[in-house]
Design a protein around this motif. Structure first.
Motif, PDB file in Angstrom:
ATOM      1  N   THR A  57      -5.523   3.717  -4.240  1.00 27.44           N
ATOM      2  CA  THR A  57      -5.722   4.464  -3.010  1.00 27.44           C
ATOM      3  C   THR A  57      -6.241   5.829  -3.416  1.00 27.44           C
TER       4      THR A  57
ATOM      5  N   HIS B 159      -4.965  -2.103  -7.980  1.00 31.26           N
ATOM      6  CA  HIS B 159      -5.069  -1.679  -6.590  1.00 31.26           C
ATOM      7  C   HIS B 159      -5.046  -0.166  -6.662  1.00 31.26           C
TER       8      HIS B 159
ATOM      9  N   GLU C 125     -10.444   5.913   0.577  1.00 27.80           N
ATOM     10  CA  GLU C 125     -10.524   4.454   0.515  1.00 27.80           C
ATOM     11  C   GLU C 125      -9.283   3.902  -0.165  1.00 27.80           C
ATOM     12  N   SER C 126      -9.069   2.622   0.072  1.00 24.94           N
ATOM     13  CA  SER C 126      -7.946   1.941  -0.559  1.00 24.94           C
ATOM     14  C   SER C 126      -8.284   0.471  -0.716  1.00 24.94           C
ATOM     15  N   SER C 127      -8.102  -0.039  -1.921  1.00 25.34           N
ATOM     16  CA  SER C 127      -8.335  -1.466  -2.150  1.00 25.34           C
ATOM     17  C   SER C 127      -7.326  -2.301  -1.369  1.00 25.34           C
ATOM     18  N   TRP C 128      -6.200  -1.695  -1.025  1.00 31.82           N
ATOM     19  CA  TRP C 128      -5.180  -2.415  -0.245  1.00 31.82           C
ATOM     20  C   TRP C 128      -5.734  -2.821   1.126  1.00 31.82           C
ATOM     21  N   ASP C 129      -6.633  -2.004   1.686  1.00 33.58           N
ATOM     22  CA  ASP C 129      -7.169  -2.292   3.014  1.00 33.58           C
ATOM     23  C   ASP C 129      -8.002  -3.563   3.040  1.00 33.58           C
ATOM     24  N   SER C 130      -8.716  -3.828   1.940  1.00 32.62           N
ATOM     25  CA  SER C 130      -9.528  -5.045   1.879  1.00 32.62           C
ATOM     26  C   SER C 130      -8.722  -6.233   1.354  1.00 32.62           C
ATOM     27  N   GLY C 131      -7.579  -5.935   0.750  1.00 32.74           N
ATOM     28  CA  GLY C 131      -6.777  -7.001   0.162  1.00 32.74           C
ATOM     29  C   GLY C 131      -7.331  -7.483  -1.167  1.00 32.74           C
ATOM     30  N   GLN C 132      -8.348  -6.806  -1.679  1.00 30.52           N
ATOM     31  CA  GLN C 132      -8.987  -7.197  -2.932  1.00 30.52           C
ATOM     32  C   GLN C 132      -8.718  -6.161  -4.015  1.00 30.52           C
TER      33      GLN C 132
ATOM     34  N   LYS D 209       0.834  -1.193   0.000  1.00 29.29           N
ATOM     35  CA  LYS D 209       0.000   0.000   0.000  1.00 29.29           C
ATOM     36  C   LYS D 209       0.877   1.255   0.000  1.00 29.29           C
TER      37      LYS D 209
END
Length: 167
Positions: free
Chosen positions: A88, A86, A99-106, A50
């Motif tokens: 952010t 991914h 938001e960040s797609s890294w936070d969900s891992g998806q 991230k």
């Protein structure tokens, strides 16, 4: 002797000109036709993790700005591509991470033609494995309507996009 002096002066002038940058030392991230007086966010972090984005300062730019953080070496995105990324997102006005797609891992997968204009204009030419900073003015983002509570009306968007796969 006079020819030698002219030759020396001319040689010195050529040397000085070739030592100068063609952009006048201007940061390539900043569009000089923009009315921006702010400083752009810094992006740090290694590939495959991230990114961290520093909060911007001052007025946002009025035109789309992009900067490659890491250049990819894979397949190149074009306007008709389907992308896996991914990303952010930060709001310029608050410097808040939205938001960040890294936070969900998806990762997110979508056709480039189906997203905001700032992505449609800022992503083509990017290659798989690359990371790109996009600063998107409101008219190329969510405009006067915004997008929910975190992205207010006329918000300038800061995206860091990692291009995973191009189809």
């Amino acid at each position: 002797m006079q020819k030698f002096k002219k030759f020396t002066v001319l040689s010195l002038a050529i040397l000085l000109l070739t030592a100068c940058t063609t952009d006048g030392g201007v940061d390539p991230m900043v569009n000089q036709n923009s009315s921006s007086s702010g400083s752009f966010p810094e992006v740090t972090g290694s590939k495959d993790s991230k990114p961290t984005i520093s909060a911007p300062v001052g007025n946002p730019p009025s035109t789309l700005q992009s900067k490659d953080i890491f250049e990819g070496s894979g397949k190149e995105a074009i306007t008709t591509s389907v992308l896996e990324v991914h990303y952010t997102l930060m709001a310029w006005s608050s410097g808040t991470l939205v938001e960040s797609s890294w936070d969900s891992g998806q990762t997110a997968t979508f056709p480039l033609s189906g997203v905001i204009a700032g992505w449609q204009q800022g992503i083509p030419g990017m290659k798989e494995g690359g990371r790109r900073l996009l600063v998107i003015p409101p008219d190329l983002g969510y405009g006067s309507q915004g997008a929910g509570g975190a992205i207010g009306p006329n918000e300038t968007l800061i995206f860091v996009v990692d291009l995973i796969k191009v189809s």
